[in-house]
Design a protein around this motif. Structure first.
Motif, PDB file in Angstrom:
ATOM      1  N   VAL A 217      -4.681 117.327 -43.447  1.00  0.00           N
ATOM      2  CA  VAL A 217      -4.979 115.959 -43.001  1.00  0.00           C
ATOM      3  C   VAL A 217      -4.915 115.919 -41.481  1.00  0.00           C
ATOM      4  CG1 VAL A 217      -4.283 113.532 -43.089  1.00  0.00           C
ATOM      5  CG2 VAL A 217      -3.937 114.983 -45.095  1.00  0.00           C
ATOM      6  N   ILE A 218      -5.866 115.210 -40.872  1.00  0.00           N
ATOM      7  CA  ILE A 218      -5.802 114.965 -39.430  1.00  0.00           C
ATOM      8  C   ILE A 218      -5.566 113.482 -39.203  1.00  0.00           C
ATOM      9  CG2 ILE A 218      -7.156 114.837 -37.306  1.00  0.00           C
ATOM     10  CD1 ILE A 218      -8.285 117.523 -37.901  1.00  0.00           C
ATOM     11  N   ALA A 219      -4.504 113.185 -38.454  1.00  0.00           N
ATOM     12  CA  ALA A 219      -4.170 111.812 -38.121  1.00  0.00           C
ATOM     13  C   ALA A 219      -4.648 111.502 -36.717  1.00  0.00           C
ATOM     14  CB  ALA A 219      -2.659 111.600 -38.220  1.00  0.00           C
ATOM     15  N   HIS A 220      -5.380 110.438 -36.614  1.00  0.00           N
ATOM     16  CA  HIS A 220      -5.828 109.797 -35.372  1.00  0.00           C
ATOM     17  C   HIS A 220      -7.321 109.973 -35.136  1.00  0.00           C
ATOM     18  CE1 HIS A 220      -1.689 109.129 -34.868  1.00  0.00           C
ATOM     19  NE2 HIS A 220      -1.394 110.348 -34.473  1.00  0.00           N
ATOM     20  N   GLY A 221      -7.856 108.891 -34.603  1.00  0.00           N
ATOM     21  CA  GLY A 221      -9.245 108.924 -34.188  1.00  0.00           C
ATOM     22  C   GLY A 221      -9.419 109.905 -33.047  1.00  0.00           C
ATOM     23  N   MET A 222     -10.611 110.448 -32.953  1.00  0.00           N
ATOM     24  CA  MET A 222     -10.921 111.350 -31.847  1.00  0.00           C
ATOM     25  C   MET A 222     -11.291 110.479 -30.645  1.00  0.00           C
ATOM     26  SD  MET A 222     -13.603 114.518 -31.769  1.00  0.00           S
ATOM     27  CE  MET A 222     -13.267 115.015 -33.450  1.00  0.00           C
ATOM     28  N   TRP A 223     -10.279 110.016 -29.919  1.00  0.00           N
ATOM     29  CA  TRP A 223     -10.482 109.017 -28.873  1.00  0.00           C
ATOM     30  C   TRP A 223     -10.800 109.616 -27.511  1.00  0.00           C
ATOM     31  CZ3 TRP A 223      -5.217 107.781 -31.094  1.00  0.00           C
ATOM     32  CH2 TRP A 223      -5.332 107.006 -32.249  1.00  0.00           C
ATOM     33  N   ASN A 224     -10.364 110.834 -27.273  1.00  0.00           N
ATOM     34  CA  ASN A 224     -10.433 111.400 -25.928  1.00  0.00           C
ATOM     35  C   ASN A 224     -11.622 112.346 -25.786  1.00  0.00           C
ATOM     36  OD1 ASN A 224      -8.052 110.121 -24.875  1.00  0.00           O
ATOM     37  ND2 ASN A 224      -6.872 111.458 -26.205  1.00  0.00           N
ATOM     38  N   TRP A 225     -12.774 111.746 -25.504  1.00  0.00           N
ATOM     39  CA  TRP A 225     -13.983 112.528 -25.225  1.00  0.00           C
ATOM     40  C   TRP A 225     -14.976 111.667 -24.451  1.00  0.00           C
ATOM     41  CZ3 TRP A 225     -18.256 110.234 -27.659  1.00  0.00           C
ATOM     42  CH2 TRP A 225     -17.976 109.446 -28.787  1.00  0.00           C
ATOM     43  N   GLY A 226     -15.314 112.056 -23.247  1.00  0.00           N
ATOM     44  CA  GLY A 226     -16.384 111.454 -22.467  1.00  0.00           C
ATOM     45  C   GLY A 226     -16.307 109.950 -22.323  1.00  0.00           C
ATOM     46  N   GLN A 227     -17.432 109.347 -22.021  1.00  0.00           N
ATOM     47  CA  GLN A 227     -17.554 107.911 -21.839  1.00  0.00           C
ATOM     48  C   GLN A 227     -18.162 107.287 -23.092  1.00  0.00           C
ATOM     49  OE1 GLN A 227     -16.414 106.097 -19.153  1.00  0.00           O
ATOM     50  NE2 GLN A 227     -15.530 108.066 -18.533  1.00  0.00           N
ATOM     51  N   TYR A 228     -17.619 106.149 -23.472  1.00  0.00           N
ATOM     52  CA  TYR A 228     -18.139 105.466 -24.649  1.00  0.00           C
ATOM     53  C   TYR A 228     -19.447 104.758 -24.318  1.00  0.00           C
ATOM     54  CZ  TYR A 228     -18.658 101.787 -28.158  1.00  0.00           C
ATOM     55  OH  TYR A 228     -19.141 100.942 -29.117  1.00  0.00           O
ATOM     56  N   ASN A 229     -20.453 104.950 -25.161  1.00  0.00           N
ATOM     57  CA  ASN A 229     -21.732 104.257 -25.038  1.00  0.00           C
ATOM     58  C   ASN A 229     -22.127 103.782 -26.421  1.00  0.00           C
ATOM     59  OD1 ASN A 229     -24.588 103.659 -24.958  1.00  0.00           O
ATOM     60  ND2 ASN A 229     -24.651 104.706 -22.970  1.00  0.00           N
ATOM     61  N   ARG A 230     -22.215 102.469 -26.567  1.00  0.00           N
ATOM     62  CA  ARG A 230     -22.475 101.888 -27.885  1.00  0.00           C
ATOM     63  C   ARG A 230     -23.792 102.395 -28.477  1.00  0.00           C
ATOM     64  NH1 ARG A 230     -20.643  96.982 -29.956  1.00  0.00           N
ATOM     65  NH2 ARG A 230     -19.856  96.408 -27.899  1.00  0.00           N
ATOM     66  N   GLU A 231     -24.773 102.657 -27.635  1.00  0.00           N
ATOM     67  CA  GLU A 231     -26.115 102.968 -28.110  1.00  0.00           C
ATOM     68  C   GLU A 231     -26.307 104.443 -28.454  1.00  0.00           C
ATOM     69  OE1 GLU A 231     -27.902 100.376 -28.696  1.00  0.00           O
ATOM     70  OE2 GLU A 231     -26.427  99.077 -27.721  1.00  0.00           O
ATOM     71  N   LYS A 232     -25.505 105.322 -27.858  1.00  0.00           N
ATOM     72  CA  LYS A 232     -25.735 106.754 -28.015  1.00  0.00           C
ATOM     73  C   LYS A 232     -24.989 107.326 -29.218  1.00  0.00           C
ATOM     74  CE  LYS A 232     -26.770 107.951 -23.210  1.00  0.00           C
ATOM     75  NZ  LYS A 232     -26.394 108.803 -22.050  1.00  0.00           N
ATOM     76  N   ASN A 233     -25.574 108.367 -29.801  1.00  0.00           N
ATOM     77  CA  ASN A 233     -24.902 109.087 -30.877  1.00  0.00           C
ATOM     78  C   ASN A 233     -23.766 109.935 -30.298  1.00  0.00           C
ATOM     79  OD1 ASN A 233     -26.638 108.129 -32.903  1.00  0.00           O
ATOM     80  ND2 ASN A 233     -28.148 109.725 -32.440  1.00  0.00           N
ATOM     81  N   ILE A 234     -22.860 110.377 -31.164  1.00  0.00           N
ATOM     82  CA  ILE A 234     -21.768 111.223 -30.701  1.00  0.00           C
ATOM     83  C   ILE A 234     -22.315 112.585 -30.288  1.00  0.00           C
ATOM     84  CG2 ILE A 234     -20.017 110.028 -32.065  1.00  0.00           C
ATOM     85  CD1 ILE A 234     -20.187 112.219 -34.115  1.00  0.00           C
ATOM     86  N   PRO A 235     -21.685 113.240 -29.322  1.00  0.00           N
ATOM     87  CA  PRO A 235     -22.161 114.549 -28.868  1.00  0.00           C
ATOM     88  C   PRO A 235     -22.177 115.588 -29.992  1.00  0.00           C
ATOM     89  CG  PRO A 235     -20.566 113.629 -27.329  1.00  0.00           C
ATOM     90  CD  PRO A 235     -20.537 112.758 -28.538  1.00  0.00           C
TER      91      PRO A 235
END
Length: 440
Positions: A217-235
């Motif tokens: 099990v992995i606990a926690h959202g993957m929060w720490n990556w780049g800049q958030y952009n509502r329109e773009k897909n995840i890298p």
């Protein structure tokens, strides 16, 4: 349907009339569900004070006592009848000794003196939280070896092992992590002892390390990556990592309330809601409004170079939560089961309160794009299956423990229906929700 409960378990589900019973609950026009499971809640932790070993908690024993007396009732008020605590701390006996409380399961933390979270602690009392300290150089027969410590954890009655994959908060990387060889030994020993491995990891590289170690099990959202952009897909690198999680059937706990708690503590009106006051002792609410209780807000301000509180709040509530939502949406696209896990309280923030945080995590799942049916599954059968307790929990089914909820509104129509609980049934015993309110 009529349901017969005997000795704390469901013994019959039938459309026929049941004529022999000691007590009857009239559910006509209402909705029966399994009790909820929050698979990531820290019962030793006091919102606004920490794990009970910090100076601020030691200074206010009456507040601590009032909190611990109400805490299990607050979880039940919001329908939580099972809890998994991945880091019991030093005060979980307050919870387990309560006469009225959710069923309690726990992991035990396996760490070393060179790795997080032990390496972050600066005093003996805080360090005393960690009983199982690995010597990575110890042979299997030695006292502090991986193998001996995991055998002790299994013998203690724990359900799982908690590992921290954390080399530094945010973009920092000042802490060591357990070696690849040590992680292999942990996986082998955990499997031998039939213990699941729950991983703390919230950055891309740390989740990759956890997946490489074969965690369950992995606990926690993957929060720490780049800049958030509502329109773009995840890298692509992130989607590739999530594909491994999907293919390896690794359980996923979004724990969006960790970030929300950081953002909401900056808001001056957070303690004013009726939901907050119904399950939080008044003495504690009064303290939250004092200057002394703002210590954690001051710590957060330091990291934002003089930004206004509202802007700090927005950075958490929109940027980082937005990233977490994208991860949930990607996993949902592959029908990967999500687990209800609030990580209550998630930090020393007093914005998160027991039970209420679980309900808010369910609402966050809706915001992320899950359906009410998927939230119901996350809160019941998904957790039960993941932690191998589905013989007893997770569905309304003959033979299972009678931890049930009677609601006034249909939870498949609206997430707010989970705030319409009328009766909590705990091991077959009915509890009126209103009897659990603290500030009458």
């Amino acid at each position: 349907m009529n349901i017969l409960i005997s000795d704390g378990r469901i013994t019959e589900i039938t459309s026929k009339k049941i004529t022999s019973y000691d007590h009857k609950i009239n559910g006509m026009g209402k909705f029966l569900t399994p009790g909820l499971m929050d698979s990531h809640a820290h019962v030793s932790s006091i919102p606004g004070m920490g794990f009970g070993v910090e100076p601020v908690a030691i200074k206010h024993p009456k507040l601590v006592k009032a909190y611990f007396e109400q805490q299990p009732r607050s979880f039940l008020y919001h329908g939580v009848t099972q809890i998994l605590d991945p880091n019991p701390g030093v005060s979980f006996n307050y919870f387990t000794s309560a006469s009225l409380r959710p069923d309690y399961f726990r992991c035990e933390v396996l760490t070393s003196k060179n790795t997080f979270p032990y390496v972050e602690k600066r005093d003996d009392l805080s360090r005393s939280m960690f009983t199982y300290l690995i010597d990575e150089n110890a042979q299997a027969t030695e006292e502090n070896s991986v193998e001996r410590l995991i055998a002790k954890i299994a013998h203690s009655g724990a359900s799982c092992i908690k590992l921290y994959f954390e080399d530094g908060y945010g973009n920092a990387n000042q802490w060591a992590t357990l070696s690849t060889n040590t992680l292999k030994r942990i996986k082998l020993s955990a499997k031998k002892s039939n213990l699941l491995i729950v991983a703390h990891a919230n950055a891309l590289d740390m989740q990759q390390l956890a997946l490489g170690a074969g965690v369950d099990v992995i606990a926690h959202g993957m929060w720490n990556w780049g800049q958030y952009n509502r329109e773009k897909n995840i890298p692509k690198e992130i989607s590739n990592t999530l594909d491994i999680m999907i293919n390896d059937e690794v359980g996923y706990m979004p724990t969006q309330r960790v970030i929300a708690g950081l953002g909401e503590v900056m808001l001056p009106t957070i303690t004013n809601s009726p939901e907050f006051s119904s399950i939080t002792p008044k003495s504690l609410i009064d303290w939250y409004r004092t200057t002394e209780a703002q210590w954690f807000k001051e710590e957060l301000r330091i990291g934002f170079d003089g930004m206004p509180d509202q802007s700090i709040s927005d950075a958490f509530l929109y940027g980082r939560i937005g990233k977490g939502n994208k991860i949930i949406q990607y996993l949902r696209g592959s029908n990967h089961p999500i687990l209800l896990a609030s990580d209550f309280p998630g930090s020393p923030s007093f914005a998160n309160q027991p039970g209420l945080t679980t309900y808010q995590e369910m609402k966050a799942m809706i915001t992320a794009g899950l359906s009410p049916e998927e939230v119901l599954a996350a809160a019941t059968i998904n957790n039960s299956k993941q932690f191998k307790i589905d013989d007893d929990y997770g569905t309304v089914e003959v033979g299972k423990i009678a931890n049930l909820l009677l609601l006034k509104a249909n939870p498949l129509d609206s997430i707010e229906s989970w705030n319409s609980i009328e009766t909590i049934i705990l091991h077959g015993k009915p509890i009126a929700r209103e009897s659990l309110v603290v500030n009458k």
